[in-house]
Design an enzyme around this catalytic site. Sequence first.
Site, PDB file in Angstrom:
ATOM      1  N   SER A 246       0.931  -1.492   0.091  1.00  0.00           N
ATOM      2  CA  SER A 246      -0.092  -0.149  -0.100  1.00  0.00           C
ATOM      3  C   SER A 246       0.812   1.323  -0.224  1.00  0.00           C
ATOM      4  O   SER A 246       0.432   2.498  -0.179  1.00  0.00           O
ATOM      5  CB  SER A 246      -1.350   0.459   1.251  1.00  0.00           C
ATOM      6  OG  SER A 246       0.420  -0.715   2.171  1.00  0.00           O
ATOM      7  N   CYS A 335       3.688 -11.307  12.907  1.00  0.00           N
ATOM      8  CA  CYS A 335       4.587  -9.976  13.822  1.00  0.00           C
ATOM      9  C   CYS A 335       4.595  -9.851  15.133  1.00  0.00           C
ATOM     10  O   CYS A 335       5.371  -9.615  15.822  1.00  0.00           O
ATOM     11  CB  CYS A 335       5.872  -9.571  12.801  1.00  0.00           C
ATOM     12  SG  CYS A 335       4.876  -7.820  12.215  1.00  0.00           S
TER      13      CYS A 335
HETATM   14  N1  SAH Z   1       8.332  -8.393   3.539  1.00  0.00           N
HETATM   15  C1  SAH Z   1       8.610  -7.486   3.974  1.00  0.00           C
HETATM   16  C2  SAH Z   1       8.472  -6.589   5.191  1.00  0.00           C
HETATM   17  C3  SAH Z   1       7.051  -6.403   4.355  1.00  0.00           C
HETATM   18  S1  SAH Z   1       5.881  -5.411   6.232  1.00  0.00           S
HETATM   19  C4  SAH Z   1      10.333  -7.386   3.459  1.00  0.00           C
HETATM   20  O1  SAH Z   1      10.654  -8.373   3.700  1.00  0.00           O
HETATM   21  O2  SAH Z   1      11.013  -6.331   3.414  1.00  0.00           O
HETATM   22  C5  SAH Z   1       4.185  -4.862   5.868  1.00  0.00           C
HETATM   23  C6  SAH Z   1       4.346  -4.018   5.039  1.00  0.00           C
HETATM   24  O3  SAH Z   1       2.587  -4.248   4.408  1.00  0.00           O
HETATM   25  C7  SAH Z   1       4.556  -2.548   4.731  1.00  0.00           C
HETATM   26  O4  SAH Z   1       5.564  -2.228   3.798  1.00  0.00           O
HETATM   27  C8  SAH Z   1       3.605  -1.366   4.957  1.00  0.00           C
HETATM   28  O5  SAH Z   1       3.520  -0.682   4.159  1.00  0.00           O
HETATM   29  C9  SAH Z   1       2.853  -2.643   4.041  1.00  0.00           C
HETATM   30  N2  SAH Z   1       1.012  -2.850   4.221  1.00  0.00           N
HETATM   31  C10 SAH Z   1       0.784  -2.087   5.428  1.00  0.00           C
HETATM   32  N3  SAH Z   1      -0.884  -2.784   5.484  1.00  0.00           N
HETATM   33  C11 SAH Z   1      -1.037  -2.718   4.571  1.00  0.00           C
HETATM   34  C12 SAH Z   1      -2.485  -3.288   3.656  1.00  0.00           C
HETATM   35  N4  SAH Z   1      -3.126  -3.420   4.390  1.00  0.00           N
HETATM   36  N5  SAH Z   1      -2.474  -3.627   2.425  1.00  0.00           N
HETATM   37  C13 SAH Z   1      -1.090  -3.517   1.784  1.00  0.00           C
HETATM   38  N6  SAH Z   1       0.312  -3.268   2.794  1.00  0.00           N
HETATM   39  C14 SAH Z   1       0.127  -2.864   3.137  1.00  0.00           C
END
Ligand code: SAH
Length: 407
Positions: A246, A335
């Site tokens: 997002s 997490c």
């Molecule tokens: N897998 C990644 C870390 C993910 S952290 C890595 O290895 O680097 C979680 C991510 O989910 C964040 O970037 C946040 O912006 C996104 N996020 C949070 N809620 C969301 C939603 N409802 N839809 C899409 N993305 C979302």
Amino acid sequence: MLRRHPWIFSGAIKAVRGDPAVGETVDVLDSAGAFLACGAYSPHSQIAVRIWTWDESQVIGPDFFRSRLARSFAARSQTPMSTYPSQHAGACSAVRLVNAESDGLPGLIVDRYGDFLVCQFLTAGAERWKHIIVESLTAEYSFAVRGVYERSDIDVRAKEGLSAVTGVLCGEEPPALIEIDEYGARFLVDVKRGHKTGFYLDQRENRRIVGELARGRSVLNAFAYTGGFAVTALRGEAANVTNVESSSPALELARRNAALNGFDESLCVNVEADVFADLRKFRDAGRSFDLIVLDPPRFAQSARQVEKASRAYKDINLLAFKLLSPGGLLVTFSCSGAVSADLFQKIVFGAALDSGREAQIVGRLTQAPDHPVLLSFPEGEYLKGLVLLSAPPRFLAAISNPSRSLQ
Ligand code: SAH
């Protein structure tokens, strides 16, 4: 206390003698007045004292911090991942050097990104010793630190009565993007504005595992951030990757990270969308993927939010099972420390049942070894993941064929 847990809750304190300042070092005494431990006082927090030491003879000052930091750095070279030195093949140039309570330094996070260190001071105690800690860091850490940057813009500081702070603590200001190497994968990290200190270092080993599972598969990387799992999947010869995220700056970096690793844009589709809505769209369109990574943000910030978080985990896992091709792999994470590994597995099981899928656990994942968990501090363990293999079509036909069932 006798179990050496590093927190003392305000309700456990009968009386405070004198008038200790915020973050000041205080002795903790038992009801008979005998010394138990010494720690940092935080009058605004429910966790009123965080323990520095159980050793009465230890003085909390520069030497204490230098020796704790040295111990923490030394521990990193003993872990299975080879983080030193960064120029060697297969090594990593970004690593968590200090993991707060679990490294005997409550409230302090230090992450290294190449030649820069990025710190978070999460508690009143860590805040009080900030300048001593920064001096000790540059003195103890043997490689040339070009700069130390602070990212104390994190909500938990409010519980300690501290405001958000960011900026240079010493040396040079980091550039807008730092390039890191993670087992040969390259990533651009925005340490000044990115999430946490810029990158999800805790997922490092899991990104590597996904790379090993990805060959020939079409991959959905949901909650992609800057495309960490996408890059390792492509390096592992995935057929293609779809990132759903997002945040538009994160997704822009995901695009740049794929290019930095030499992958053509046609291999990696970036969708800026809400995962909950987008997975429904994919389902309605009849899409399927051979490998799905679900790495959502922390849905439960506290025990009170566990029920609501469980519903959210169930929802995305149910959708993922529906999108998973038979014989496909689902790599699903939580997490949220407040959601136990056992509860998480039950939620995922519920999602599989409701989606009509049969799946096996073929792997259990956790946080990287530079995010250690002190045995006396089980709260330090928060990341859990399951690798699930969904049953192939023949097996599904067999279990749903009534003539084969026992009567
Ligand atoms: N897998 C990644 C870390 C993910 S952290 C890595 O290895 O680097 C979680 C991510 O989910 C964040 O970037 C946040 O912006 C996104 N996020 C949070 N809620 C969301 C939603 N409802 N839809 C899409 N993305 C979302």
